[in-house]
Motif scaffolding. Structure first.
Motif, PDB file in Angstrom:
ATOM      1  N   THR A  30       0.825  -1.204   0.000  1.00  0.00           N
ATOM      2  CA  THR A  30       0.000   0.000   0.000  1.00  0.00           C
ATOM      3  C   THR A  30       0.866   1.263   0.000  1.00  0.00           C
ATOM      4  O   THR A  30       2.076   1.208   0.241  1.00  0.00           O
ATOM      5  N   ILE A  31       0.200   2.381  -0.254  1.00  0.00           N
ATOM      6  CA  ILE A  31       0.881   3.676  -0.199  1.00  0.00           C
ATOM      7  C   ILE A  31       1.386   3.923   1.230  1.00  0.00           C
ATOM      8  O   ILE A  31       2.458   4.476   1.434  1.00  0.00           O
ATOM      9  N   GLU A  77      -1.759   4.604  -8.234  1.00  0.00           N
ATOM     10  CA  GLU A  77      -2.602   5.457  -7.398  1.00  0.00           C
ATOM     11  C   GLU A  77      -2.757   6.848  -8.010  1.00  0.00           C
ATOM     12  O   GLU A  77      -3.856   7.411  -8.034  1.00  0.00           O
TER      13      GLU A  77
END
Length: 66
Positions: free
Chosen positions: A3-4, A58
């Motif tokens: 994930t970020i 993203e």
């Protein structure tokens, strides 16, 4: 790294906290920082590739949304 948030934690280990207020700009700046860490050989190839892929994905999603 999935994930970020994971990327933010990686950058935090090296003393980098990024928050501009514009999410796309934040992601672009994170990408630059990850590139610098990779060029300096602080992170391995797999972490670099995964981070860049996540950040670009993203950012693309956010650009398409707006």
């Amino acid at each position: 790294m999935k994930t970020i948030y994971d990327i933010q934690q990686l950058l935090k280990k090296f003393g980098t906290i990024i928050y501009i207020g514009n999410r796309v700009a934040d992601l672009e700046l994170m990408e630059e920082e990850v590139k610098e860490l990779y060029d300096a050989q602080f992170i391995d190839t797999m972490d670099y590739q995964t981070a860049i892929l996540l950040l670009r994905h993203e950012a693309q999603l956010l650009r398409e949304k707006s």
